[in-house]
Design a protein around this motif. Structure first.
Motif, short mmCIF file in Angstrom:
data_model
loop_
_atom_site.label_atom_id
_atom_site.label_comp_id
_atom_site.label_asym_id
_atom_site.label_seq_id
_atom_site.Cartn_x
_atom_site.Cartn_y
_atom_site.Cartn_z
N ARG A 95 0.83 -1.21 0.00
CA ARG A 95 0.00 0.00 0.00
C ARG A 95 0.86 1.25 0.00
O ARG A 95 0.57 2.22 -0.69
CB ARG A 95 -0.93 0.01 1.22
N GLU A 96 1.92 1.23 0.78
CA GLU A 96 2.82 2.39 0.83
C GLU A 96 3.50 2.60 -0.52
O GLU A 96 3.68 3.74 -0.96
CB GLU A 96 3.86 2.23 1.95
N ASN A 97 3.87 1.53 -1.20
CA ASN A 97 4.47 1.64 -2.53
C ASN A 97 3.48 2.26 -3.52
O ASN A 97 3.85 3.12 -4.33
CB ASN A 97 4.95 0.28 -3.04
N ILE A 98 2.24 1.82 -3.46
CA ILE A 98 1.20 2.37 -4.34
C ILE A 98 0.99 3.86 -4.03
O ILE A 98 0.89 4.69 -4.93
CB ILE A 98 -0.14 1.60 -4.19
N ARG A 99 0.95 4.19 -2.76
CA ARG A 99 0.79 5.58 -2.33
C ARG A 99 1.93 6.45 -2.88
O ARG A 99 1.70 7.52 -3.43
CB ARG A 99 0.73 5.66 -0.80
N ALA A 100 3.16 5.97 -2.73
CA ALA A 100 4.33 6.72 -3.23
C ALA A 100 4.26 6.89 -4.74
O ALA A 100 4.57 7.97 -5.27
CB ALA A 100 5.61 6.01 -2.81
N LEU A 101 3.84 5.84 -5.43
CA LEU A 101 3.70 5.91 -6.89
C LEU A 101 2.64 6.95 -7.29
O LEU A 101 2.85 7.75 -8.21
CB LEU A 101 3.34 4.54 -7.46
N MET A 102 1.52 6.95 -6.59
CA MET A 102 0.45 7.91 -6.90
C MET A 102 0.92 9.35 -6.65
O MET A 102 0.63 10.25 -7.44
CB MET A 102 -0.80 7.59 -6.08
N ILE A 103 1.65 9.57 -5.57
CA ILE A 103 2.17 10.90 -5.28
C ILE A 103 3.11 11.34 -6.39
O ILE A 103 3.04 12.47 -6.88
CB ILE A 103 2.87 10.93 -3.90
#
Length: 113
Positions: A95-103
């Motif tokens: 989830r944190e990886n997805i969040r960083a990618l979205m940012i």
């Protein structure tokens, strides 16, 4: 208009009927939106096509989105529910990886604007 786009009035009627549920009668909903209960029944069965104006009134009365009634698209805050379900299945690290990618993607979009 997209040539492949067709409206499935049987599915539209089915979604309206499910949205009405067992708590609201056809008679009550029909009165609220300004049509006859027979006409509403025909719409729910897919025998009659519903106008956009009446469809909007039905959606408002039943607290349904047009996206859902017309296309079966269920959104939560503008996000398809299948995305939410998939996101819930990820680990905290994923989830944190997805969040960083979205940012990162949003920052790239801002630079392009």
């Amino acid at each position: 208009m997209h040539k492949g786009l067709t409206l499935d009035y049987v599915l539209i009627g089915d979604r309206l009927q499910k949205g009405r549920g067992k708590t609201a009668t056809q008679e009550y909903v029909a009165e609220m939106v300004g049509c006859s209960s027979n006409y509403l029944s025909s719409i729910e069965c897919g025998k009659k096509r519903v106008s956009l104006e009446l469809l909007c009134r039905l959606c408002a009365c039943l607290d349904l989105s047009l996206d859902y009634v017309v296309g079966g698209i269920v959104l939560s805050n503008g996000i398809p529910t299948d995305f939410n379900e998939l996101f819930r299945q990820l680990t905290d690290d994923q989830r944190e990886n997805i969040r960083a990618l979205m940012i990162s993607m949003c920052e790239q979009n801002k630079k392009r604007s």
